[in-house]
Write an enzyme that holds these catalytic residues in place. Sequence first.
Site, PDB file in Angstrom:
ATOM      1  N   LYS A   1      -0.811   4.935   4.761  1.00  0.00           N
ATOM      2  CA  LYS A   1      -1.747   4.002   5.407  1.00  0.00           C
ATOM      3  C   LYS A   1      -1.366   3.816   6.874  1.00  0.00           C
ATOM      4  O   LYS A   1      -0.182   3.639   7.193  1.00  0.00           O
ATOM      5  CB  LYS A   1      -1.714   2.655   4.659  1.00  0.00           C
ATOM      6  CG  LYS A   1      -2.746   1.670   5.165  1.00  0.00           C
ATOM      7  CD  LYS A   1      -2.885   0.483   4.232  1.00  0.00           C
ATOM      8  CE  LYS A   1      -3.830  -0.566   4.787  1.00  0.00           C
ATOM      9  NZ  LYS A   1      -5.177  -0.043   5.014  1.00  0.00           N
TER      10      LYS A   1
ATOM     11  N   HIS B   1       0.842  -1.208   0.000  1.00  0.00           N
ATOM     12  CA  HIS B   1       0.000   0.000   0.000  1.00  0.00           C
ATOM     13  C   HIS B   1       0.871   1.250   0.000  1.00  0.00           C
ATOM     14  O   HIS B   1       2.064   1.189   0.316  1.00  0.00           O
ATOM     15  CB  HIS B   1      -0.901   0.019   1.244  1.00  0.00           C
ATOM     16  CG  HIS B   1      -2.101  -0.878   1.126  1.00  0.00           C
ATOM     17  ND1 HIS B   1      -2.028  -2.226   1.369  1.00  0.00           N
ATOM     18  CD2 HIS B   1      -3.382  -0.622   0.774  1.00  0.00           C
ATOM     19  CE1 HIS B   1      -3.224  -2.762   1.174  1.00  0.00           C
ATOM     20  NE2 HIS B   1      -4.068  -1.816   0.808  1.00  0.00           N
TER      21      HIS B   1
HETATM   22  P1  NAP Z   1      -7.216   9.942   4.368  1.00  0.00           P
HETATM   23  O1  NAP Z   1      -7.003  10.566   3.047  1.00  0.00           O
HETATM   24  O2  NAP Z   1      -6.191  10.187   5.444  1.00  0.00           O
HETATM   25  O3  NAP Z   1      -8.646  10.402   4.901  1.00  0.00           O
HETATM   26  C1  NAP Z   1      -9.119  10.104   6.170  1.00  0.00           C
HETATM   27  C2  NAP Z   1      -9.989  11.235   6.668  1.00  0.00           C
HETATM   28  O4  NAP Z   1     -10.394  10.914   7.998  1.00  0.00           O
HETATM   29  C3  NAP Z   1      -9.262  12.555   6.745  1.00  0.00           C
HETATM   30  O5  NAP Z   1      -9.565  13.341   5.617  1.00  0.00           O
HETATM   31  C4  NAP Z   1      -9.754  13.190   8.039  1.00  0.00           C
HETATM   32  O6  NAP Z   1     -10.615  14.263   7.695  1.00  0.00           O
HETATM   33  C5  NAP Z   1     -10.597  12.101   8.717  1.00  0.00           C
HETATM   34  N1  NAP Z   1     -10.138  11.928  10.100  1.00  0.00           N
HETATM   35  C6  NAP Z   1      -8.872  11.833  10.559  1.00  0.00           C
HETATM   36  N2  NAP Z   1      -8.860  11.667  11.895  1.00  0.00           N
HETATM   37  C7  NAP Z   1     -10.155  11.667  12.282  1.00  0.00           C
HETATM   38  C8  NAP Z   1     -10.792  11.536  13.532  1.00  0.00           C
HETATM   39  N3  NAP Z   1     -10.097  11.396  14.671  1.00  0.00           N
HETATM   40  N4  NAP Z   1     -12.134  11.575  13.577  1.00  0.00           N
HETATM   41  C9  NAP Z   1     -12.857  11.734  12.447  1.00  0.00           C
HETATM   42  N5  NAP Z   1     -12.301  11.855  11.213  1.00  0.00           N
HETATM   43  C10 NAP Z   1     -10.972  11.827  11.143  1.00  0.00           C
HETATM   44  O7  NAP Z   1      -7.351   8.354   4.249  1.00  0.00           O
HETATM   45  P2  NAP Z   1      -7.890   7.488   3.010  1.00  0.00           P
HETATM   46  O8  NAP Z   1      -6.755   7.102   2.154  1.00  0.00           O
HETATM   47  O9  NAP Z   1      -9.070   8.172   2.422  1.00  0.00           O
HETATM   48  O10 NAP Z   1      -8.346   6.172   3.774  1.00  0.00           O
HETATM   49  C11 NAP Z   1      -9.378   6.194   4.745  1.00  0.00           C
HETATM   50  C12 NAP Z   1      -9.621   4.786   5.268  1.00  0.00           C
HETATM   51  O11 NAP Z   1     -10.150   3.971   4.208  1.00  0.00           O
HETATM   52  C13 NAP Z   1      -8.366   4.030   5.751  1.00  0.00           C
HETATM   53  O12 NAP Z   1      -8.704   3.270   6.879  1.00  0.00           O
HETATM   54  C14 NAP Z   1      -8.029   3.114   4.582  1.00  0.00           C
HETATM   55  O13 NAP Z   1      -7.332   1.958   4.976  1.00  0.00           O
HETATM   56  C15 NAP Z   1      -9.407   2.767   4.106  1.00  0.00           C
HETATM   57  N6  NAP Z   1      -9.525   2.291   2.726  1.00  0.00           N
HETATM   58  C16 NAP Z   1     -10.456   1.333   2.508  1.00  0.00           C
HETATM   59  C17 NAP Z   1     -10.703   0.896   1.237  1.00  0.00           C
HETATM   60  C18 NAP Z   1     -11.791  -0.124   1.021  1.00  0.00           C
HETATM   61  O14 NAP Z   1     -11.997  -0.553  -0.128  1.00  0.00           O
HETATM   62  N7  NAP Z   1     -12.495  -0.537   2.060  1.00  0.00           N
HETATM   63  C19 NAP Z   1      -9.977   1.406   0.154  1.00  0.00           C
HETATM   64  C20 NAP Z   1      -9.019   2.377   0.399  1.00  0.00           C
HETATM   65  C21 NAP Z   1      -8.815   2.850   1.703  1.00  0.00           C
HETATM   66  P3  NAP Z   1     -10.643  15.633   8.536  1.00  0.00           P
HETATM   67  O15 NAP Z   1      -9.240  15.923   8.984  1.00  0.00           O
HETATM   68  O16 NAP Z   1     -11.158  16.583   7.523  1.00  0.00           O
HETATM   69  O17 NAP Z   1     -11.586  15.384   9.656  1.00  0.00           O
END
Ligand code: NAP
Length: 267
Positions: free
Chosen positions: A159, A155
């Site tokens: 992550k 990844h």
């Molecule tokens: P990202 O770009 O870091 O986005 C995560 C968001 O979560 C941030 O924009 C932040 O927004 C918010 N956040 C951070 N800390 C928080 C808290 N304490 N409370 C509430 N919101 C909070 O991450 P990403 O790449 O989008 O990935 C997000 C998740 O999806 C990860 O767990 C990843 O492993 C997972 N994922 C899953 C799939 C799937 O198919 N299931 C695919 C890809 C990724 P703010 O700062 O604006 O609040």
Amino acid sequence: MKPIRVAVAGANGRMGREVVKMLVQDETFEFVRGISRTQGGKDVGESIGLGSLGVTFSDSLESALLENRPDVLVDFTIPAAVKRHAEIALEMGVRPVVGTTGLAEGEIAELARLSEERRVGAVIAPNFAIGAVLMMMFAARAAKYFPHVEIIEMHHDRKLDAPSGTSLKTAEMIARNRPEIRQGHPEEKETLEGARGGYRHGFRIHSIRLPGMVAHQEVIFGGPGQTLTLRHDSIHRESFMPGVKLAIQKVMNLDRLVYGLEHLLEE
Ligand code: NAP
């Protein structure tokens, strides 16, 4: 048919932005609110480069669910926040569709209990890419004939959780079909800690984190004189969107929690 009203937690994140883009392009959905701790009050579309959408960010999940009454909450946030988010949604009668990875088995079981108690459907899927789900299903089938197996997941380096939710789910699916065997040399010794990866269900999972990657996984089976490698690559986050769309549609008719997109795919 009335559109399904959807709110997105983590709407300003990498996955959240992709979900918002998908929702506003599809008339079967109505995107009603984005949740972000940092963007409260701003227009979601303007913040994420889609132009004004007339939908603002809320910095409070509870207020967003109370004010906008969505049918579904999509969550792509962080492991430390997701369980509470799903609990709040279930308690308020909103169906969570969770993509955030890193939930422990016990936490998923607690959410399943709450979902059943409230008779509010929920979906948790560690991987929404249909290709990845097929790879997991094929791996589970192959394990019956090839019990010697290791997983390598790769990844991007932003992550937070390791190993990936996808690799853990794959390991669980393999374990259900794999005869109990002792794998590797009984006297094997690690001279560099971690060299053999993490141990789960009797075999090894290795995690690679590098810039330039999105989400990739290889499941390698070995048998006398042959190996079988199953590989899936998500090279863009749009790969997850057909699965997210399917989960939002299916969760509307569920009254319990479903863990894994494979349970929502037609045979
Ligand atoms: P990202 O770009 O870091 O986005 C995560 C968001 O979560 C941030 O924009 C932040 O927004 C918010 N956040 C951070 N800390 C928080 C808290 N304490 N409370 C509430 N919101 C909070 O991450 P990403 O790449 O989008 O990935 C997000 C998740 O999806 C990860 O767990 C990843 O492993 C997972 N994922 C899953 C799939 C799937 O198919 N299931 C695919 C890809 C990724 P703010 O700062 O604006 O609040």
